[in-house]
Scaffold this motif. Structure first.
Motif, PDB file in Angstrom:
ATOM      1  N   LEU A 201      55.118  58.491   0.825  1.00 37.76           N
ATOM      2  CA  LEU A 201      54.474  57.272   1.300  1.00 37.76           C
ATOM      3  C   LEU A 201      55.410  56.467   2.215  1.00 37.76           C
ATOM      4  O   LEU A 201      54.977  55.889   3.203  1.00 37.76           O
ATOM      5  CB  LEU A 201      54.038  56.415   0.123  1.00 37.76           C
ATOM      6  N   ALA A 204      55.406  57.736   5.775  1.00 37.46           N
ATOM      7  CA  ALA A 204      54.196  57.599   6.598  1.00 37.46           C
ATOM      8  C   ALA A 204      54.507  56.808   7.862  1.00 37.46           C
ATOM      9  O   ALA A 204      55.041  55.697   7.781  1.00 37.46           O
ATOM     10  CB  ALA A 204      53.092  56.915   5.795  1.00 37.46           C
ATOM     11  N   THR A 206      52.481  55.352  10.009  1.00 41.81           N
ATOM     12  CA  THR A 206      51.582  54.223  10.271  1.00 41.81           C
ATOM     13  C   THR A 206      50.919  53.800   8.959  1.00 41.81           C
ATOM     14  O   THR A 206      50.806  54.597   8.010  1.00 41.81           O
ATOM     15  CB  THR A 206      50.480  54.605  11.276  1.00 41.81           C
ATOM     16  N   ALA A 209      48.015  56.191   8.112  1.00 44.45           N
ATOM     17  CA  ALA A 209      48.388  57.456   7.484  1.00 44.45           C
ATOM     18  C   ALA A 209      48.733  57.252   6.016  1.00 44.45           C
ATOM     19  O   ALA A 209      48.375  58.068   5.151  1.00 44.45           O
ATOM     20  CB  ALA A 209      49.566  58.084   8.228  1.00 44.45           C
ATOM     21  N   LYS A 210      49.409  56.176   5.706  1.00 51.12           N
ATOM     22  CA  LYS A 210      49.770  55.871   4.322  1.00 51.12           C
ATOM     23  C   LYS A 210      48.524  55.635   3.478  1.00 51.12           C
ATOM     24  O   LYS A 210      48.419  56.134   2.343  1.00 51.12           O
ATOM     25  CB  LYS A 210      50.660  54.633   4.291  1.00 51.12           C
ATOM     26  N   VAL A 213      46.755  58.951   2.696  1.00 55.66           N
ATOM     27  CA  VAL A 213      47.431  59.688   1.627  1.00 55.66           C
ATOM     28  C   VAL A 213      47.081  59.100   0.268  1.00 55.66           C
ATOM     29  O   VAL A 213      46.801  59.822  -0.694  1.00 55.66           O
ATOM     30  CB  VAL A 213      48.956  59.683   1.843  1.00 55.66           C
ATOM     31  N   ASP A 290      42.732  56.915  12.295  1.00 56.55           N
ATOM     32  CA  ASP A 290      44.131  56.905  12.712  1.00 56.55           C
ATOM     33  C   ASP A 290      44.462  55.542  13.341  1.00 56.55           C
ATOM     34  O   ASP A 290      43.615  54.637  13.370  1.00 56.55           O
ATOM     35  CB  ASP A 290      44.423  58.054  13.680  1.00 56.55           C
ATOM     36  N   TRP A 301      46.104  65.403  12.134  1.00 56.98           N
ATOM     37  CA  TRP A 301      46.624  65.155  10.798  1.00 56.98           C
ATOM     38  C   TRP A 301      47.728  66.159  10.433  1.00 56.98           C
ATOM     39  O   TRP A 301      48.703  65.805   9.760  1.00 56.98           O
ATOM     40  CB  TRP A 301      45.516  65.197   9.750  1.00 56.98           C
ATOM     41  N   ILE A 304      50.988  64.901  11.830  1.00 54.61           N
ATOM     42  CA  ILE A 304      51.472  63.748  11.057  1.00 54.61           C
ATOM     43  C   ILE A 304      52.013  64.203   9.704  1.00 54.61           C
ATOM     44  O   ILE A 304      53.096  63.794   9.269  1.00 54.61           O
ATOM     45  CB  ILE A 304      50.333  62.728  10.863  1.00 54.61           C
ATOM     46  N   TRP A 305      51.256  65.064   9.031  1.00 54.98           N
ATOM     47  CA  TRP A 305      51.641  65.527   7.691  1.00 54.98           C
ATOM     48  C   TRP A 305      52.946  66.317   7.736  1.00 54.98           C
ATOM     49  O   TRP A 305      53.819  66.126   6.879  1.00 54.98           O
ATOM     50  CB  TRP A 305      50.521  66.375   7.111  1.00 54.98           C
ATOM     51  N   MET A 308      55.784  63.913   8.059  1.00 52.66           N
ATOM     52  CA  MET A 308      55.970  63.156   6.821  1.00 52.66           C
ATOM     53  C   MET A 308      56.713  63.994   5.787  1.00 52.66           C
ATOM     54  O   MET A 308      57.646  63.512   5.141  1.00 52.66           O
ATOM     55  CB  MET A 308      54.610  62.708   6.268  1.00 52.66           C
ATOM     56  N   THR A 319      48.277  69.334   2.336  1.00 53.96           N
ATOM     57  CA  THR A 319      47.496  68.152   1.984  1.00 53.96           C
ATOM     58  C   THR A 319      46.822  68.305   0.628  1.00 53.96           C
ATOM     59  O   THR A 319      46.667  67.326  -0.115  1.00 53.96           O
ATOM     60  CB  THR A 319      46.439  67.875   3.074  1.00 53.96           C
TER      61      THR A 319
END
Length: 406
Positions: A201, A204, A206, A209-210, A213, A290, A301, A304-305, A308, A319
């Motif tokens: 977390l 993340a 942004t 994104a947090k 999740v 987003d 995603w 981003i993932w 992270m 995910t």
């Protein structure tokens, strides 16, 4: 009646000659012996090089026609490719992801068996080929064996097409047996520790994104379902999110995986954050977006993932690890199988137990302590009862009968 015809000779028109047959214009050309039989009122033929082979074929024709197992010539040319289009069209009511997996499996089958007549398919050949399948992804430098789940999907498609062929009497025996399909190995997923969740977390990039999740972790919904939430799907009074659609890899909306709607609970800080996310939006606007206000696509995603996980120091997780982690947290918090089933969107509780049943087994560790606690409590109750009896007995023994009045 099936019979054999000689194509290289013909009847001698000269009745006075001792030769009953003479050479025809086809003498020495092609196969000599022709098996002849009747199908649907029409004469059908097949050429052979030897008389014995033609005669044996005629015998098979007669036996097959008598037993009702003979495949007519018009059906012998039907291929898997001929059945693919009507079969896949019959699956349009299924989830888009399911149909896409069928098409992906067909991409393996078509180049190898697509133009093969169904009556010529051989079970052992098919199963051996499925076992040898390798990944078709172009970005991979080296070919890797296909996963058991994908191999099973390929087998399911071939099996379904052959089953359709049997129903349409294109063939009478299914080339595959019940145990021929590859067994899908259970995915090896692990539940993240709380410290790992916190690191994820924190990584993340942004707030959007947090929040995404946290929704996946605390509601147990599928990623596509989370992407498909509208503002109106949040009922803050009942503290529920209404799952009624899913979004595919390109951000297009469709039905959920099992075409069913359900409610999942949401509360605490997550409920407050989702309420804040609704401010200034129309009821039909996407709830989770987003940072640009667009629906999450799979491609975006994934980037981003990946970043992270890298920043959080996590490897080998995807995910769906969030869902597994959320289930383990729910079970540890005392959720029963029915509650987890509803939140996950499984068709029945048996599916939930097949996937997550081992997590309930962890509750066995608490049984010995719970039994000791129960026994100690019962002993304490028994001692208290005995003490109360003794006190009542002592009080009764101290009483004296009232003497009669003169």
């Amino acid at each position: 009646m099936a019979h054999v015809r000689d194509q290289w000779t013909k009847r001698n028109p000269d009745k006075t000659s001792q030769k009953t047959r003479i050479r025809s214009s086809r003498w020495g050309k092609g196969k000599r012996w022709l098996a002849v039989w009747v199908e649907n009122g029409r004469e059908v033929t097949k050429a052979f090089s030897t008389f014995d082979a033609a005669e044996a074929h005629c015998a098979r024709v007669e036996v097959g026609q008598q037993q009702g197992t003979w495949i007519t010539k018009d059906k012998r040319d039907i291929t898997l490719e001929d059945l693919w289009d009507p079969w896949i069209k019959s699956k349009e009511g299924k989830a888009k992801s399911t149909v896409a997996s069928y098409r992906s499996a067909w991409a393996h089958v078509a180049p190898v068996f697509g133009k093969t007549p169904i009556c010529e398919l051989d079970g052992p050949t098919i199963t051996t080929w499925i076992d040898s399948l390798q990944s078709r992804r172009p970005h991979q430098k080296e070919a890797k064996p296909l996963g058991s789940g994908q191999k099973r999907k390929v087998g399911i498609v071939i099996n379904a097409l052959c089953t359709l062929a049997v129903k349409q009497k294109i063939i009478y025996d299914h080339p595959l047996e019940s145990g021929d399909l590859v067994r899908q190995e259970k995915g090896k997923r692990r539940a993240l520790r709380v410290s790992e969740v916190d690191r994820l977390l924190q990584a993340a990039p942004t707030p959007q994104a947090k929040l995404f999740v946290r929704v996946l972790l605390l509601t147990l919904v599928r990623p596509g379902e989370a992407k498909g939430f509208h503002v109106e799907d949040l009922d803050y009074r009942r503290r529920r999110l209404h799952v009624q659609r899913s979004v595919d890899q390109l951000g297009r909306e469709g039905d959920t995986k099992n075409h069913l709607c359900r409610d999942v609970p949401v509360g605490g800080e997550l409920l407050l954050d989702l309420e804040d996310e609704c401010v200034g939006k129309a009821p039909t606007d996407p709830l989770l977006t987003d940072e640009h206000g667009n629906v999450w696509t799979t491609a975006r995603w994934r980037r981003i993932w990946a970043q992270m996980c890298k920043d959080a120091g996590l490897e080998g997780v995807d995910t769906y690890t969030l869902k597994h982690t959320g289930v383990s947290i729910a079970i540890a918090s005392g959720a029963d199988v029915y509650a987890v089933q509803r939140m996950c969107g499984h068709a029945d509780a048996s599916t939930t137990l097949n996937i997550y049943g081992h997590l309930w087994d962890e509750g066995l560790d608490a049984v010995p302590n719970a039994m000791d606690t129960y026994l100690a409590a019962e002993r304490q109750r028994d001692a208290a009862r005995a003490q109360r009896r003794a006190e009542r007995t002592a009080r009764r023994d101290g009483l004296r009968a009232v003497p009669d009045a003169g």
